[in-house]
Design a protein around this motif. Structure first.
Motif, PDB file in Angstrom:
ATOM      1  N   ALA A  59       0.846  -1.283   0.025  1.00 55.38           N
ATOM      2  CA  ALA A  59      -0.111   0.027   0.106  1.00 55.38           C
ATOM      3  C   ALA A  59       0.866   1.342   0.123  1.00 55.38           C
ATOM      4  N   GLU A  60       1.966   1.245   0.700  1.00 52.44           N
ATOM      5  CA  GLU A  60       2.870   2.450   0.976  1.00 52.44           C
ATOM      6  C   GLU A  60       3.525   2.727  -0.451  1.00 52.44           C
ATOM      7  N   HIS A  61       3.893   1.876  -1.031  1.00 52.32           N
ATOM      8  CA  HIS A  61       5.021   1.890  -2.118  1.00 52.32           C
ATOM      9  C   HIS A  61       4.062   1.773  -3.580  1.00 52.32           C
ATOM     10  N   GLY A  62       2.806   1.420  -3.412  1.00 52.22           N
ATOM     11  CA  GLY A  62       2.123   0.910  -4.569  1.00 52.22           C
ATOM     12  C   GLY A  62       2.882  -0.051  -5.513  1.00 52.22           C
ATOM     13  N   TYR A  63       3.277  -1.018  -5.149  1.00 50.13           N
ATOM     14  CA  TYR A  63       4.086  -2.157  -5.721  1.00 50.13           C
ATOM     15  C   TYR A  63       4.220  -3.166  -5.300  1.00 50.13           C
ATOM     16  N   THR A  64       4.164  -4.051  -6.076  1.00 53.00           N
ATOM     17  CA  THR A  64       4.000  -5.675  -5.921  1.00 53.00           C
ATOM     18  C   THR A  64       5.021  -6.684  -6.566  1.00 53.00           C
ATOM     19  N   ILE A  65       4.932  -7.827  -6.349  1.00 53.03           N
ATOM     20  CA  ILE A  65       5.639  -8.711  -7.149  1.00 53.03           C
ATOM     21  C   ILE A  65       4.968  -9.757  -7.730  1.00 53.03           C
ATOM     22  N   TYR A  66       5.127 -10.130  -9.279  1.00 55.15           N
ATOM     23  CA  TYR A  66       4.566 -11.165  -9.948  1.00 55.15           C
ATOM     24  C   TYR A  66       5.589 -12.220 -10.071  1.00 55.15           C
ATOM     25  N   THR A  67       4.901 -13.432 -10.218  1.00 58.34           N
ATOM     26  CA  THR A  67       5.926 -14.580 -10.616  1.00 58.34           C
ATOM     27  C   THR A  67       5.849 -14.654 -12.153  1.00 58.34           C
ATOM     28  N   LEU A  68       6.859 -14.471 -13.051  1.00 61.93           N
ATOM     29  CA  LEU A  68       6.912 -14.606 -14.410  1.00 61.93           C
ATOM     30  C   LEU A  68       7.003 -16.145 -14.861  1.00 61.93           C
ATOM     31  N   GLU A  69       7.688 -16.793 -14.100  1.00 60.50           N
ATOM     32  CA  GLU A  69       8.269 -18.239 -14.651  1.00 60.50           C
ATOM     33  C   GLU A  69       8.718 -19.084 -13.650  1.00 60.50           C
ATOM     34  N   THR A  70       8.568 -20.466 -13.264  1.00 56.26           N
ATOM     35  CA  THR A  70       8.673 -21.114 -12.321  1.00 56.26           C
ATOM     36  C   THR A  70       9.308 -22.547 -12.970  1.00 56.26           C
ATOM     37  N   HIS A  71      10.129 -23.079 -12.402  1.00 53.00           N
ATOM     38  CA  HIS A  71      10.851 -24.433 -12.713  1.00 53.00           C
ATOM     39  C   HIS A  71      10.629 -25.459 -11.368  1.00 53.00           C
TER      40      HIS A  71
END
Length: 162
Positions: A59-71
């Motif tokens: 909420a503070e940074h307006g930022y998140t992380i997504y997973t693009l690829e996994t093995h």
């Protein structure tokens, strides 16, 4: 570069701990393959918390992380009620991406599975990739790194060897 052993855990500092839930056990009597992916997904959330992207940080940074690829590589079975621990190794990073290796172990330290992942930092408002906010970037720098010894479990490709 020499190859480090498959075992990459950090026994004194696991990223995430859980137990094999009853609902995760399949008709073969061990943890279903999809549940390994669930555990690694929960480990990504724990990583986000560790670098300051918990609910308040997002909420503070307006930022998140997504997973693009996994093995995901399965090594041994996990059974009902078994204690599980996930360790993290940062293989590489840049201003907006993390290349990580998660290692799932049991209470004896046996490697049960590994998950190599590429994660991307995302500006929530635009929905587009963006550089890590400074406090997050500083926390990323503190993550355990592979260094010169590339883990044997990382960088694998899938295929039938002939």
């Amino acid at each position: 570069m020499s190859e480090a052993p498959l075992m990459t855990t950090i026994p004194d500092d696991p990223l995430f701990k859980t137990r094999v839930q009853d609902a995760w056990v399949d008709y073969n009597g061990h943890m279903n393959d999809a549940e390994y992916a669930r555990v690694f997904s929960l480990a990504v959330e724990a990583l986000m918390d560790r670098v300051g992207l918990d609910e308040a940080g997002r909420a503070e940074h307006g930022y998140t992380i997504y997973t693009l690829e996994t093995h995901l590589c399965y090594r041994q079975q996990a059974h009902r009620g078994e204690a599980l621990s996930v360790a993290l190794m940062l293989l590489d990073s840049d201003a907006k991406r993390l290349h990580v290796l998660f290692t799932l172990t049991n209470a004896d330290g046996d490697t049960l599975a590994t998950s190599e992942q590429m994660l991307m930092g995302i500006d929530i408002e635009s929905g587009r990739p963006g550089a890590f906010p400074e406090p997050v970037a500083a926390s990323v720098e503190a993550l355990p790194k592979a260094g010169d010894e590339w883990p044997k479990a990382a960088g694998r490709k899938i295929g039938i060897r002939r």
